[in-house]
Design a protein around this motif. Structure first.
Motif, PDB file in Angstrom:
ATOM      1  N   ASN A 115       0.831  -1.196   0.000  1.00 33.85           N
ATOM      2  CA  ASN A 115       0.000   0.000   0.000  1.00 33.85           C
ATOM      3  C   ASN A 115       0.876   1.261   0.000  1.00 33.85           C
ATOM      4  O   ASN A 115       0.824   2.060   0.913  1.00 33.85           O
ATOM      5  CB  ASN A 115      -0.910  -0.052   1.232  1.00 33.85           C
ATOM      6  CG  ASN A 115      -2.119   0.836   1.097  1.00 33.85           C
ATOM      7  OD1 ASN A 115      -2.431   1.310   0.008  1.00 33.85           O
ATOM      8  ND2 ASN A 115      -2.772   1.094   2.207  1.00 33.85           N
ATOM      9  N   SER A 130       3.005   3.109   2.881  1.00 39.46           N
ATOM     10  CA  SER A 130       2.373   4.100   3.742  1.00 39.46           C
ATOM     11  C   SER A 130       2.124   3.539   5.142  1.00 39.46           C
ATOM     12  O   SER A 130       1.385   2.582   5.302  1.00 39.46           O
ATOM     13  CB  SER A 130       1.047   4.488   3.072  1.00 39.46           C
ATOM     14  OG  SER A 130       0.246   5.271   3.906  1.00 39.46           O
ATOM     15  N   LYS A 131       2.795   4.134   6.154  1.00 45.09           N
ATOM     16  CA  LYS A 131       2.544   3.742   7.536  1.00 45.09           C
ATOM     17  C   LYS A 131       3.167   4.742   8.486  1.00 45.09           C
ATOM     18  O   LYS A 131       4.387   4.878   8.501  1.00 45.09           O
ATOM     19  CB  LYS A 131       3.121   2.349   7.823  1.00 45.09           C
ATOM     20  CG  LYS A 131       2.649   1.803   9.162  1.00 45.09           C
ATOM     21  CD  LYS A 131       3.383   0.560   9.566  1.00 45.09           C
ATOM     22  CE  LYS A 131       2.891   0.159  10.954  1.00 45.09           C
ATOM     23  NZ  LYS A 131       3.617  -0.944  11.502  1.00 45.09           N
ATOM     24  N   PRO A 132       2.374   5.461   9.324  1.00 47.61           N
ATOM     25  CA  PRO A 132       0.915   5.503   9.223  1.00 47.61           C
ATOM     26  C   PRO A 132       0.474   6.189   7.925  1.00 47.61           C
ATOM     27  O   PRO A 132       1.305   6.681   7.191  1.00 47.61           O
ATOM     28  CB  PRO A 132       0.512   6.329  10.449  1.00 47.61           C
ATOM     29  CG  PRO A 132       1.724   7.133  10.796  1.00 47.61           C
ATOM     30  CD  PRO A 132       2.917   6.350  10.343  1.00 47.61           C
ATOM     31  N   LYS A 133      -0.802   6.197   7.703  1.00 48.13           N
ATOM     32  CA  LYS A 133      -1.340   6.714   6.452  1.00 48.13           C
ATOM     33  C   LYS A 133      -0.763   8.090   6.112  1.00 48.13           C
ATOM     34  O   LYS A 133      -0.718   8.975   6.979  1.00 48.13           O
ATOM     35  CB  LYS A 133      -2.860   6.812   6.564  1.00 48.13           C
ATOM     36  CG  LYS A 133      -3.554   6.723   5.219  1.00 48.13           C
ATOM     37  CD  LYS A 133      -5.070   6.621   5.383  1.00 48.13           C
ATOM     38  CE  LYS A 133      -5.728   6.534   4.021  1.00 48.13           C
ATOM     39  NZ  LYS A 133      -7.178   6.561   4.108  1.00 48.13           N
ATOM     40  N   TYR A 134      -0.277   8.215   4.880  1.00 51.09           N
ATOM     41  CA  TYR A 134       0.315   9.446   4.340  1.00 51.09           C
ATOM     42  C   TYR A 134       1.728   9.728   4.847  1.00 51.09           C
ATOM     43  O   TYR A 134       2.296  10.773   4.559  1.00 51.09           O
ATOM     44  CB  TYR A 134      -0.605  10.663   4.544  1.00 51.09           C
ATOM     45  CG  TYR A 134      -1.971  10.429   3.928  1.00 51.09           C
ATOM     46  CD1 TYR A 134      -2.090  10.028   2.591  1.00 51.09           C
ATOM     47  CD2 TYR A 134      -3.128  10.566   4.688  1.00 51.09           C
ATOM     48  CE1 TYR A 134      -3.323   9.776   2.048  1.00 51.09           C
ATOM     49  CE2 TYR A 134      -4.373  10.324   4.138  1.00 51.09           C
ATOM     50  CZ  TYR A 134      -4.471   9.919   2.819  1.00 51.09           C
ATOM     51  OH  TYR A 134      -5.691   9.664   2.278  1.00 51.09           O
ATOM     52  N   HIS A 184       5.495   8.083   4.545  1.00 52.13           N
ATOM     53  CA  HIS A 184       6.168   7.062   3.730  1.00 52.13           C
ATOM     54  C   HIS A 184       7.641   6.941   4.095  1.00 52.13           C
ATOM     55  O   HIS A 184       8.434   7.801   3.744  1.00 52.13           O
ATOM     56  CB  HIS A 184       6.017   7.392   2.239  1.00 52.13           C
ATOM     57  CG  HIS A 184       4.583   7.498   1.816  1.00 52.13           C
ATOM     58  ND1 HIS A 184       3.913   6.467   1.224  1.00 52.13           N
ATOM     59  CD2 HIS A 184       3.684   8.505   1.950  1.00 52.13           C
ATOM     60  CE1 HIS A 184       2.666   6.840   0.987  1.00 52.13           C
ATOM     61  NE2 HIS A 184       2.497   8.072   1.434  1.00 52.13           N
ATOM     62  N   ASN A 202       0.952   0.162  -5.462  1.00 49.40           N
ATOM     63  CA  ASN A 202      -0.416  -0.298  -5.260  1.00 49.40           C
ATOM     64  C   ASN A 202      -0.487  -1.739  -5.728  1.00 49.40           C
ATOM     65  O   ASN A 202      -0.589  -2.007  -6.921  1.00 49.40           O
ATOM     66  CB  ASN A 202      -1.395   0.588  -6.029  1.00 49.40           C
ATOM     67  CG  ASN A 202      -2.798   0.014  -5.996  1.00 49.40           C
ATOM     68  OD1 ASN A 202      -3.045  -1.025  -5.377  1.00 49.40           O
ATOM     69  ND2 ASN A 202      -3.728   0.684  -6.657  1.00 49.40           N
TER      70      ASN A 202
END
Ligand SMILES: *Cc1c(COP(=O)(O)O)cnc(C)c1O
Length: 395
Positions: free
Chosen positions: A213, A216-220, A222, A228
């Motif tokens: 994904n 991404s971790k946490p979201k947004y 990197h 993807n």
């Protein structure tokens, strides 16, 4: 009566109402990306093959790429892979700027020859990708021992062999990573593209999950560049319906293979490959000549459970195309997997000579192979047509 090589949709007809309700459920909740059916399907696969982590991905090809990314394969690294396999095995290596180094194969099981793999290891070799071709596992014990001795990572390309076993262990679960494909022609065929990455290593699983994904971790945020590589919720929901029948699908293919083996081996000029000749190319040749063999039938080793993604004949004496033409004229589906070995592909012609050498068995086998219909729904009358047509050609 024409016999197709494969009817990818035959398996789905009897499941229509269940598939439709699985589809409707996703349509209603609308969580099309990483919805609840994804985790359910992953857990089902993990339980079926006996592995700790299963990550659904966009295709078998992307599963290979993701595995190599998670193992930090870098430009210039060398990765061993068989010369005789589907393109994706080596394509994934090249896409990372790494160098696929092609090994020869065993002419009996069509899989990586460990002695040749050993010869091709250099200081740059980082990993190997044994492929379990046509539904039968490569001889993993010596390959895993070699990898351990030389510090190589192992990614099993089990795209054609989900559910196959090697000495009781499931294909895909023996290396650092294993990959499966749900391309419609594979034994667990999906409704489009899809694949699975499996591992028993918690750290690798976690890293692969992040890379799947976009890193991404946490979201947004990197820390790594991923991609993807997600599989659609819909695809997971539909495959969940089929996975529950998988042992039945496999049994049907095994029944077909047993029927072919029993009947075809009665024909003069047909012999079954002898596992005793595994990798012993020259003694095998002498033995085959003594048997006046024209066609060699595939064989599953006693230590393997073969799931027969393909039933692949070897047609000796330069006669393969003649048998193919005969079957085509009789409207019997057949195909050549694979006509050109990977070391001979145009796109690899600029690789160093050393990565493309010594694949003689692969070259010979590519000129001999012919796969005949083996899919589960093939009925006895259809199998008998295939057998009769081969008998006519031999006569
Ligand atoms: C089908 C296949 C793949 C690729 O799988 P996709 O899901 O089609 O991307 C990789 N390796 C082998 C040996 C295959 O047969």
């Amino acid at each position: 009566m024409p016999v197709p090589l494969l009817d990818v949709n035959a398996q789905n007809h009897s499941l229509e109402s269940e598939l439709q309700s699985a589809f409707n459920q996703v349509l209603r909740h609308g969580r099309f990306i990483m919805g609840p059916e994804m985790e359910t399907f992953e857990a089902e696969i993990a339980a079926m093959v006996g592995v700790k982590h299963a990550l659904s991905v966009s295709s078998g090809t992307d599963a290979l790429l993701l595995a190599l990314m998670a193992l930090d394969i870098q430009p210039g690294d060398e990765v061993l892979c068989p010369a005789f396999t589907f393109f994706a095995t080596a394509g994934a290596v090249s896409r990372l700027g790494a160098v696929p180094v092609f090994t020869d194969i065993c002419p009996i099981c069509f899989n990586m020859d460990v002695n040749d793999a050993r010869k091709k290891i250099t200081a740059k070799t980082k990993a190997m990708i044994p492929v379990h071709l046509f539904g039968q596992c490569a001889d993993m014990d010596p390959l895993l021992a070699l990898a351990k001795e030389r510090g190589l990572k192992v990614v099993e390309d089990a795209a054609q062999s989900i559910g196959a076993k090697y000495k009781g262990r499931d294909s895909g679960t023996m290396g650092d990573f294993g990959i499966y494909s749900f391309f419609p022609s594979k034994n667990l065929g999906g409704f489009g593209d899809g694949g699975m990455l499996v591992t028993n290593d918690d750290t690798l699983a976690e890293f692969a999950k992040v890379l799947r994904n976009h890193g991404s971790k946490p979201k947004y945020y990197h820390h790594f560049v991923g991609g993807n590589f997600r599989m659609d919720t819909l695809q997971c929901a539909l495959l969940s319906v089929k996975v529950k029948r998988y042992s039945q699908f496999t049994a049907e293919r095994q029944r077909n293979a047993a029927h072919y083996t029993a009947e075809l081996s009665k024909l003069y000029g047909v012999v079954q490959a002898d596992p005793a000749h595994c990798k012993c190319v020259s003694t095998q040749d002498v033995w085959l000549a003594a048997q006046v063999a024209k066609i060699v039938l595939p064989v599953g080793y006693a230590h393997n459970t073969h799931i027969w993604n393909q039933f692949t004949l070897r047609v000796l004496g330069g006669q393969r195309d003649s048998l193919r033409d005969h079957l085509v004229a009789k409207k019997i589906g057949c195909d050549i997997y694979y006509p050109v070995t990977l070391d001979q592909q145009k796109c690899f012609e600029n690789l160093p000579e050393s990565s493309r050498s010594g694949c003689d068995v692969s070259h010979r086998v590519a000129g001999e192979v012919l796969s005949i219909p083996i899919y589960g729904e093939l009925n006895e009358a259809q199998r008998n047509e295939v057998i009769a047509a081969i008998g006519e050609w031999l006569a």
